[in-house]
Design a protein around this motif. Structure first.
Motif, PDB file in Angstrom:
ATOM      1  N   SER A 108       1.055  -1.218   0.112  1.00 35.85           N
ATOM      2  CA  SER A 108      -0.050   0.269   0.305  1.00 35.85           C
ATOM      3  C   SER A 108       1.101   1.336  -0.404  1.00 35.85           C
ATOM      4  O   SER A 108       0.559   1.781  -0.558  1.00 35.85           O
ATOM      5  CB  SER A 108      -0.968  -0.061   1.264  1.00 35.85           C
ATOM      6  N   ARG A 109       1.494   1.589   0.583  1.00 39.26           N
ATOM      7  CA  ARG A 109       2.595   2.603   0.823  1.00 39.26           C
ATOM      8  C   ARG A 109       3.235   2.681  -0.702  1.00 39.26           C
ATOM      9  O   ARG A 109       3.656   3.487  -1.103  1.00 39.26           O
ATOM     10  CB  ARG A 109       4.117   2.367   1.632  1.00 39.26           C
ATOM     11  N   GLN A 110       4.331   1.229  -1.608  1.00 39.29           N
ATOM     12  CA  GLN A 110       4.114   1.401  -2.815  1.00 39.29           C
ATOM     13  C   GLN A 110       3.588   1.590  -3.561  1.00 39.29           C
ATOM     14  O   GLN A 110       3.183   2.629  -4.867  1.00 39.29           O
ATOM     15  CB  GLN A 110       4.698  -0.053  -3.633  1.00 39.29           C
ATOM     16  N   ILE A 111       1.721   2.026  -3.115  1.00 39.63           N
ATOM     17  CA  ILE A 111       0.719   2.331  -4.221  1.00 39.63           C
ATOM     18  C   ILE A 111       0.343   3.297  -3.763  1.00 39.63           C
ATOM     19  O   ILE A 111       0.519   4.586  -5.314  1.00 39.63           O
ATOM     20  CB  ILE A 111      -0.131   0.997  -4.140  1.00 39.63           C
ATOM     21  N   LEU A 112       0.903   4.334  -3.050  1.00 37.06           N
ATOM     22  CA  LEU A 112       0.653   4.840  -2.588  1.00 37.06           C
ATOM     23  C   LEU A 112       1.604   6.480  -3.242  1.00 37.06           C
ATOM     24  O   LEU A 112       1.830   7.534  -3.242  1.00 37.06           O
ATOM     25  CB  LEU A 112       0.550   5.707  -1.027  1.00 37.06           C
ATOM     26  N   LEU A 151       1.296   6.324  -6.342  1.00 34.35           N
ATOM     27  CA  LEU A 151      -0.138   7.261  -7.446  1.00 34.35           C
ATOM     28  C   LEU A 151       0.412   8.767  -6.462  1.00 34.35           C
ATOM     29  O   LEU A 151       0.517  10.050  -7.094  1.00 34.35           O
ATOM     30  CB  LEU A 151      -1.595   7.057  -6.659  1.00 34.35           C
ATOM     31  N   LEU A 152       0.595   9.505  -5.220  1.00 37.99           N
ATOM     32  CA  LEU A 152       0.975  10.368  -4.944  1.00 37.99           C
ATOM     33  C   LEU A 152       2.778  10.927  -4.878  1.00 37.99           C
ATOM     34  O   LEU A 152       2.827  11.839  -5.261  1.00 37.99           O
ATOM     35  CB  LEU A 152       1.032  10.557  -3.685  1.00 37.99           C
ATOM     36  N   GLY A 153       3.175   9.789  -4.938  1.00 35.90           N
ATOM     37  CA  GLY A 153       4.634  10.547  -4.503  1.00 35.90           C
ATOM     38  C   GLY A 153       5.197  10.336  -3.920  1.00 35.90           C
ATOM     39  O   GLY A 153       4.292  10.111  -2.491  1.00 35.90           O
ATOM     40  N   PRO A 154       6.108   9.771  -3.524  1.00 37.42           N
ATOM     41  CA  PRO A 154       6.972   9.631  -2.565  1.00 37.42           C
ATOM     42  C   PRO A 154       7.485  10.968  -1.665  1.00 37.42           C
ATOM     43  O   PRO A 154       7.771  10.677   0.145  1.00 37.42           O
ATOM     44  CB  PRO A 154       8.527   9.171  -3.050  1.00 37.42           C
ATOM     45  N   GLU A 155       7.122  12.283  -1.222  1.00 37.14           N
ATOM     46  CA  GLU A 155       7.101  13.005  -1.567  1.00 37.14           C
ATOM     47  C   GLU A 155       5.976  12.921   0.233  1.00 37.14           C
ATOM     48  O   GLU A 155       5.901  13.583   1.029  1.00 37.14           O
ATOM     49  CB  GLU A 155       7.565  14.387  -1.468  1.00 37.14           C
ATOM     50  N   LEU A 156       5.225  12.838  -0.117  1.00 39.83           N
ATOM     51  CA  LEU A 156       3.759  13.082   0.071  1.00 39.83           C
ATOM     52  C   LEU A 156       3.586  12.173   0.520  1.00 39.83           C
ATOM     53  O   LEU A 156       2.668  12.018   2.347  1.00 39.83           O
ATOM     54  CB  LEU A 156       3.060  13.376  -0.883  1.00 39.83           C
TER      55      LEU A 156
END
Length: 162
Positions: free
Chosen positions: A148-152, A155-160
């Motif tokens: 789920s972190r990888q998906i996020l 989707l959102l980018g690693p900074e957010l």
């Protein structure tokens, strides 16, 4: 006619003398000879014969008496042996019944012990399965979290995501 012939023969015999029933000196001599012969036969033949018959009768009587005594003794022994045999049978049946009861008791104990052991092994297996299940759930949760972190992140980018 025959009547006259018999009557004539009787008259002639009566006239001649020395007929069948003439009594003279030969009758006492024949009586003495008969008594002498009877005494000799008695001494030589009849006494030993009666003695042998009496001895044989006594022998038979004794054998019958002994046979009766032996028969009574054998019947008593047979009754005694039958009684002992019956007692032995009763004892052996009691021993067999006791052995069967002991065997059933031992079998029941072994079955109970085997069931208890099977129950313990089943509980142990259930605990192991539960433990493996929990480990699998933790591992899945970690994988789900990382996914789920990888998906996020994608989707959102690693900074957010942090």
């Amino acid at each position: 006619m025959t009547y006259w012939t018999i009557l004539l023969a009787v008259e002639t015999a009566a006239e001649e003398g020395g007929g069948l029933f003439d009594i003279d000196a030969t009758l006492p001599l024949m009586a003495v000879q008969f008594l002498l012969l009877a005494a000799i036969l008695n001494a030589i033949f009849y006494k030993p014969l009666t003695k042998a018959i009496d001895e044989r009768e006594e022998y038979i009587r004794n054998n019958q008496k002994q046979a009766r005594e032996r028969l009574e003794k054998s019947q008593m022994l047979a009754a005694q042996y039958e009684q002992q045999l019956g007692e032995s049978r009763r004892q052996s049946q009691a021993i067999i019944a006791q052995a069967e009861a002991d065997a059933q008791k031992m079998a029941a104990e072994q079955i109970a012990q085997a069931q208890k052991q099977a129950q313990q092994e089943r509980e142990k297996a259930q605990q192991e399965i539960e433990q493996q299940k929990q480990e699998a759930m933790r591992s899945l949760e970690q994988q789900v979290d990382t996914l789920s972190r990888q998906i996020l992140e994608k989707l959102l980018g690693p900074e957010l995501v942090k």
